[in-house]
Design an enzyme around this catalytic site. Structure first.
Site, PDB file in Angstrom:
ATOM      1  N   ASP A 110       0.802  -1.225   0.000  1.00 26.22           N
ATOM      2  CA  ASP A 110       0.000   0.000   0.000  1.00 26.22           C
ATOM      3  C   ASP A 110       0.836   1.276   0.000  1.00 26.22           C
ATOM      4  O   ASP A 110       0.279   2.373  -0.083  1.00 26.22           O
ATOM      5  CB  ASP A 110      -0.905   0.044   1.238  1.00 26.22           C
ATOM      6  N   LYS A 162       0.541   4.050  20.239  1.00 21.80           N
ATOM      7  CA  LYS A 162      -0.313   5.209  20.501  1.00 21.80           C
ATOM      8  C   LYS A 162       0.055   5.916  21.810  1.00 21.80           C
ATOM      9  O   LYS A 162      -0.731   5.974  22.756  1.00 21.80           O
ATOM     10  CB  LYS A 162      -1.783   4.782  20.528  1.00 21.80           C
ATOM     11  N   ASP A 218       0.200   5.754   3.015  1.00 22.08           N
ATOM     12  CA  ASP A 218      -0.435   4.454   2.864  1.00 22.08           C
ATOM     13  C   ASP A 218      -1.736   4.696   2.113  1.00 22.08           C
ATOM     14  O   ASP A 218      -2.648   5.352   2.624  1.00 22.08           O
ATOM     15  CB  ASP A 218      -0.710   3.852   4.246  1.00 22.08           C
TER      16      ASP A 218
END
Length: 341
Positions: A110, A162, A218
């Site tokens: 991707d 995260k 992406d």
């Protein structure tokens, strides 16, 4: 040199385009996504590309046989009978990748960027360890898993998922280079290279990071596909402006296939891709869109932030702004609308 590209996914985020064509063969800026990567690898000296395939592998094989002849390289297909994650395909292709002691590239299918494969090879050889990953900077690291590494040497210390407190703004860009010895770390089973293999390599001091210069995206879902298109066109403006289309009615960065037909009194751009055999009738306004091969946009339509699929037809006086995907699902006159992409 060798490279493995992970192309086994179903491409669900790009449906309905990927119902009839595997995602790596969807045209991005008038060239299949996969060919952007393969051609860049060839320029860096790769002469054997291994595709880790599953979904619609017959279509991929047919197209790759053509490209194999055109590029003068070897292209092998490694078939997954079950999903093997992001590391398992390396174990499945072990015999193809471990034929000599040369490092090999690994890519997610991707990814689009100004592929830095020559620089990546040099960086990897300089530090002499088992693996190198390319990282790229993001504005909001709390949305991603970030890479913490030494800025001077590139040695990776850890990965943080995260983070709520700033520890890094660099993320994994989905491009790697490994020594063949790394393959002994992976068993032939569904395995995540990011969660199961990389942390161990980093802990042992065998994983380094090289920061990407320039754009990266992406493009696996429509909104990011369009964002990546804009980035790619701006890169063309900087490095190959002669490829962009200019003239009355064309604004900013526009790429037009020579076989496309553009009517009178149209305004095209900025950030537009017009594919092969496309017909744009009179009085059309197109902005920040990709129009794929064989599509027709009828007179006086207004399109912004759309992907118009192969052989689709957008009717007269249609107005659609902000994220639509037009796709002809079959040979009938039916076409789909998918909003909020």
């Amino acid at each position: 040199m060798k490279a493995l590209i992970l192309v086994g996914g179903y491409g669900t985020r790009l449906r309905p385009l990927t119902l009839s064509v595997p995602k790596p063969l969807v045209e991005f800026c008038n060239k299949p996504i996969l060919l952007h990567q393969v051609e860049a690898l060839v320029k860096a000296g790769v002469d054997h590309v291994v595709l880790a395939v599953s979904y619609m592998s017959d279509l991929l094989e047919r197209e790759m046989r053509v490209q194999e002849q055109r590029l003068g390289i070897r292209i092998s297909l490694s078939h997954e009978k079950e999903p093997l994650g992001t590391a398992g395909p390396l174990a499945l292709a072990r015999e193809l990748l471990n034929v000599d002691n040369e490092p090999f590239f690994v890519l997610n299918s991707d990814v689009i960027c100004d592929f830095p494969f020559k620089d990546l090879l040099q960086f990897h050889c300089n530090h002499g360890k088992e693996g190198t990953i390319v990282v790229t900077r993001v504005e909001e690291p709390s949305k991603y898993g970030v890479v913490v590494f030494e800025t001077d040497s590139g040695r990776i210390h850890r990965f943080v998922e995260k983070p709520q407190v700033f520890v890094s703004n660099k993320i994994n860009a989905g491009m790697y280079i490994f020594n063949p010895s790394m393959l002994s770390r992976i068993q032939l089973r569904p395995t995540s290279i990011e969660k199961e293999i990389f942390p161990v390599m980093a802990e042992e001091g065998h994983l380094y990071a090289m920061e990407l210069q320039g754009f990266w995206m992406d493009i696996g879902q429509p909104k990011d596909f369009l964002t990546g298109m804009c980035m790619y066109l701006q890169s063309l403006r900087q490095h190959a402006p002669e490829r962009l289309h200019t003239g009355p009615g064309f604004l900013g960065n526009v790429l037009v296939d020579p076989t496309a037909q553009i009517g009178e009194n149209c305004t095209i751009g900025p950030n537009v891709i017009i594919g092969a055999g496309v017909v744009v009738e009179d009085g059309v306004r197109i902005k920040r869109c990709t129009v794929l091969k064989g599509a027709r946009v009828r007179s006086h339509s207004w399109l912004e932030s759309c992907i118009v699929g192969w052989s689709s037809s957008v009717g007269q006086w249609v107005s659609r702004e902000e994220a639509a995907l037009f796709s002809r699902f079959s040979k009938s006159s039916l076409f789909w609308f998918i909003f909020d992409i």
